[in-house]
Design a protein around this motif. Structure first.
Motif, PDB file in Angstrom:
ATOM      1  N   UNK A   1       0.453  -1.281  -0.164  1.00 51.48           N
ATOM      2  CA  UNK A   1      -0.325  -0.091   0.401  1.00 51.48           C
ATOM      3  C   UNK A   1       0.625   1.350  -0.106  1.00 51.48           C
ATOM      4  N   UNK A   2       1.934   1.416   0.844  1.00 52.31           N
ATOM      5  CA  UNK A   2       2.731   2.592   0.545  1.00 52.31           C
ATOM      6  C   UNK A   2       3.543   2.538  -0.276  1.00 52.31           C
ATOM      7  N   UNK A   3       4.334   1.385  -0.712  1.00 49.56           N
ATOM      8  CA  UNK A   3       4.436   1.788  -3.064  1.00 49.56           C
ATOM      9  C   UNK A   3       3.524   2.275  -3.748  1.00 49.56           C
ATOM     10  N   UNK A   4       2.617   1.529  -3.091  1.00 44.81           N
ATOM     11  CA  UNK A   4       1.658   2.112  -4.542  1.00 44.81           C
ATOM     12  C   UNK A   4       0.799   3.262  -4.535  1.00 44.81           C
ATOM     13  N   UNK A   5       0.642   3.775  -3.175  1.00 44.67           N
ATOM     14  CA  UNK A   5       0.687   5.791  -3.251  1.00 44.67           C
ATOM     15  C   UNK A   5       2.103   5.974  -3.597  1.00 44.67           C
ATOM     16  N   UNK A   6       2.989   6.497  -3.203  1.00 44.55           N
ATOM     17  CA  UNK A   6       4.026   6.433  -3.634  1.00 44.55           C
ATOM     18  C   UNK A   6       4.385   6.187  -5.144  1.00 44.55           C
ATOM     19  N   UNK A   7       4.189   5.270  -5.683  1.00 41.19           N
ATOM     20  CA  UNK A   7       4.694   4.964  -7.043  1.00 41.19           C
ATOM     21  C   UNK A   7       3.426   6.194  -8.437  1.00 41.19           C
ATOM     22  N   UNK A   8       2.053   5.992  -7.982  1.00 45.42           N
ATOM     23  CA  UNK A   8       1.073   6.834  -8.426  1.00 45.42           C
ATOM     24  C   UNK A   8       1.616   8.299  -7.847  1.00 45.42           C
ATOM     25  N   UNK A   9       2.332   8.925  -6.951  1.00 48.25           N
ATOM     26  CA  UNK A   9       2.140  10.303  -6.560  1.00 48.25           C
ATOM     27  C   UNK A   9       3.645  10.393  -7.839  1.00 48.25           C
ATOM     28  N   UNK A  10       4.523   9.423  -7.528  1.00 43.50           N
ATOM     29  CA  UNK A  10       5.888  10.027  -8.719  1.00 43.50           C
ATOM     30  C   UNK A  10       4.944  10.039 -10.427  1.00 43.50           C
ATOM     31  N   UNK A  11       3.895   9.891 -10.251  1.00 40.05           N
ATOM     32  CA  UNK A  11       3.221   9.252 -11.504  1.00 40.05           C
ATOM     33  C   UNK A  11       2.518  10.531 -11.929  1.00 40.05           C
ATOM     34  N   UNK A  12       2.732  11.057 -10.931  1.00 41.60           N
ATOM     35  CA  UNK A  12       1.474  12.562 -11.359  1.00 41.60           C
ATOM     36  C   UNK A  12       0.208  12.316 -10.633  1.00 41.60           C
ATOM     37  N   UNK A  13       0.050  10.931  -9.962  1.00 45.62           N
ATOM     38  CA  UNK A  13      -1.511  10.667 -10.040  1.00 45.62           C
ATOM     39  C   UNK A  13      -1.669  11.045  -8.445  1.00 45.62           C
ATOM     40  N   UNK A  14      -2.696  10.283  -7.712  1.00 44.99           N
ATOM     41  CA  UNK A  14      -2.796  10.171  -6.178  1.00 44.99           C
ATOM     42  C   UNK A  14      -3.180   8.801  -5.749  1.00 44.99           C
ATOM     43  N   UNK A  15      -3.816   9.120  -4.537  1.00 41.36           N
ATOM     44  CA  UNK A  15      -4.497   7.724  -3.845  1.00 41.36           C
ATOM     45  C   UNK A  15      -5.575   8.195  -3.071  1.00 41.36           C
ATOM     46  N   UNK A  16      -6.069   7.696  -3.068  1.00 37.82           N
ATOM     47  CA  UNK A  16      -7.351   6.669  -2.274  1.00 37.82           C
ATOM     48  C   UNK A  16      -7.305   5.358  -1.435  1.00 37.82           C
ATOM     49  N   UNK A  17      -7.158   5.987   0.362  1.00 35.31           N
ATOM     50  CA  UNK A  17      -7.477   4.691   1.328  1.00 35.31           C
ATOM     51  C   UNK A  17      -8.307   4.200   1.677  1.00 35.31           C
ATOM     52  N   UNK A  18      -8.375   3.081   1.777  1.00 35.65           N
ATOM     53  CA  UNK A  18      -9.649   2.706   2.545  1.00 35.65           C
ATOM     54  C   UNK A  18     -10.069   1.396   2.686  1.00 35.65           C
ATOM     55  N   UNK A  19     -11.275   1.090   3.581  1.00 36.41           N
ATOM     56  CA  UNK A  19     -10.941  -0.784   4.108  1.00 36.41           C
ATOM     57  C   UNK A  19     -12.608  -1.028   3.689  1.00 36.41           C
ATOM     58  N   UNK A  20     -12.755  -1.796   3.875  1.00 36.11           N
ATOM     59  CA  UNK A  20     -14.280  -2.500   3.746  1.00 36.11           C
ATOM     60  C   UNK A  20     -15.142  -1.539   4.073  1.00 36.11           C
ATOM     61  N   UNK A  21     -15.602  -1.549   5.657  1.00 34.52           N
ATOM     62  CA  UNK A  21     -16.453  -1.133   6.003  1.00 34.52           C
ATOM     63  C   UNK A  21     -16.434   0.170   6.368  1.00 34.52           C
ATOM     64  N   UNK A  22     -14.911   0.929   6.417  1.00 36.31           N
ATOM     65  CA  UNK A  22     -14.461   2.967   6.836  1.00 36.31           C
ATOM     66  C   UNK A  22     -14.429   3.075   8.023  1.00 36.31           C
ATOM     67  N   UNK A  23     -14.295   1.649   8.466  1.00 37.13           N
ATOM     68  CA  UNK A  23     -13.884   2.006   9.839  1.00 37.13           C
ATOM     69  C   UNK A  23     -12.766   2.976  10.369  1.00 37.13           C
ATOM     70  N   UNK A  24     -12.030   1.478  11.443  1.00 39.80           N
ATOM     71  CA  UNK A  24     -10.804   1.911  12.159  1.00 39.80           C
ATOM     72  C   UNK A  24      -9.950   1.844  11.188  1.00 39.80           C
ATOM     73  N   UNK A  25      -9.975   0.534   9.911  1.00 43.44           N
ATOM     74  CA  UNK A  25      -8.932   0.003   9.807  1.00 43.44           C
ATOM     75  C   UNK A  25      -8.643   1.017   8.325  1.00 43.44           C
ATOM     76  N   UNK A  26      -9.536   2.233   8.185  1.00 42.98           N
ATOM     77  CA  UNK A  26      -9.303   3.128   7.376  1.00 42.98           C
ATOM     78  C   UNK A  26      -8.395   4.517   8.149  1.00 42.98           C
ATOM     79  N   UNK A  27      -9.059   4.428   9.362  1.00 47.94           N
ATOM     80  CA  UNK A  27      -9.101   5.767   9.947  1.00 47.94           C
ATOM     81  C   UNK A  27      -7.475   5.772  10.377  1.00 47.94           C
ATOM     82  N   UNK A  28      -7.509   4.204  10.462  1.00 43.71           N
ATOM     83  CA  UNK A  28      -5.364   4.380  10.645  1.00 43.71           C
ATOM     84  C   UNK A  28      -3.969   4.147   9.080  1.00 43.71           C
ATOM     85  N   UNK A  29      -4.724   3.818   9.282  1.00 45.29           N
ATOM     86  CA  UNK A  29      -4.572   3.804   7.284  1.00 45.29           C
ATOM     87  C   UNK A  29      -4.349   5.343   7.594  1.00 45.29           C
ATOM     88  N   UNK A  30      -5.720   6.248   7.217  1.00 41.57           N
ATOM     89  CA  UNK A  30      -5.870   8.117   6.770  1.00 41.57           C
ATOM     90  C   UNK A  30      -4.266   8.844   8.085  1.00 41.57           C
TER      91      UNK A  30
END
Length: 318
Positions: A225-254
């Motif tokens: 997940x870390x390298x995917x986001x960094x790679x997209x940024x290097x190519x001029x893109x952005x990233x969105x991170x989320x978990x299935x239920x949008x609760x604590x896993x999403x909050x911890x990742x964000x």
């Protein structure tokens, strides 16, 4: 997907009057959004959409650059990368690793590993049954079939995502190292052309992501997940991170991503994981938006992890 920024004209229907625009509440700049299917012949990657975003006229005129006005479309190339990071995934990985070792010892051979990307079914342990699943507190998980691991689909999703991102990288930033055919070709997102994407060497910008995906077969590898986001940024893109239920896993990742951004853009350090990042992430989780994310998606302003679940998660999410 093509995104078009337009000034709000005060109406609630699109120009052709067929569909109603969806208003955006509480936004100081965006009035509505409108999604239109502009190419219905085909499926999956051949389906094309146009997302119109209606902005307040004053903001549109003063803040939107001229190249993005007058109906100019910005095309998005979406790719998906996935990694199971909860106690259920840990249980599946542990069960499958033990099963693989027992089978290999019974055959008198050692454990093998994949040196290059291939189909997920060729990775040891990916398609074998077994492994216990433990509830991580998400109500949506209760209906999952016991014994079905994220690895089976997740590993292949990451491989497919890498092939698409790799083709895009060679298209917009050709290396000239044995990939001249790709240097002038458009980005490839059609599964029928997958053979061509498989023949491309990993782009230099994507080598950390390539190694992380290889290492993720049968184990919890958060660096994907870390390298995917960094790679997209290097190519001029952005990233969105989320978990299935949008609760604590999403909050911890964000909050972890926020700490990485502070480290990268304020402290001017490129490390994606360090003690400094962990300390910043802890502060953000206590005083930042971890609990508000849970409240927004679950209706309760409270943590969704218990101490047992946290023990089996990656260090950056504890």
């Amino acid at each position: 997907v093509n995104i078009v920024l337009v000034p709000d004209d005060g109406t609630t229907t699109s120009n052709n009057g067929e569909r109603q625009r969806v208003p955006v509440a509480l936004s100081p700049y965006v009035k509505w959004v409108h999604l239109v299917c502009i190419h219905t012949h085909g499926s999956h990657s051949k389906t094309q959409y146009r997302l119109e975003i209606g902005l307040i006229p004053s903001y549109y005129q003063s803040r939107i650059p001229d190249p993005l006005k007058n109906g100019a479309a910005v095309r998005l190339f979406p790719v998906l990368f996935q990694m199971g990071v909860d106690i259920r995934q840990w249980g599946v990985n542990a069960g499958r690793n033990v099963s693989s070792q027992i089978k290999d010892k019974g055959k008198g051979g050692g454990l093998s590993s994949s040196e290059s990307f291939g189909d997920a079914q060729n990775i040891p342990g990916i398609n074998e049954g077994g492994g216990g699943l433990i509830n991580d507190g998400d109500d949506e998980d209760d209906g999952d079939e016991v014994g079905v691991a994220d690895n089976e689909i997740g590993f292949q999703l990451n491989v497919d995502g890498f092939r698409k991102l790799n083709a895009y990288a060679h298209s917009v930033n050709p290396t000239g190292a044995g990939n001249s055919a790709a240097s002038s070709a458009p980005p490839i997102f059609d599964s029928s052309e997958q053979v061509q994407t498989q023949n491309l060497h990993p782009h230099p910008l994507l080598m950390p992501l390539s190694e992380s995906i290889k290492a993720s077969a049968g184990k919890m590898e958060h660096s994907v997940l870390d390298h995917a986001a960094a790679s997209c940024q290097k190519l001029g893109g952005g990233s969105t991170i989320f978990c299935k239920s949008g609760k604590d896993r999403t909050g911890m990742q964000v909050t972890f991503k926020e700490a990485q951004f502070i480290q990268r853009f304020i402290n001017r350090k490129d490390a994606v994981s360090s003690e400094g990042i962990f300390a910043k992430a802890t502060t953000l989780r206590i005083y930042g938006n971890r609990v508000p994310i849970c409240e927004k998606n679950a209706g309760e302003a409270m943590y969704a992890f218990n101490p047992l679940q946290a023990q089996f998660m990656p260090a950056m999410l504890k």
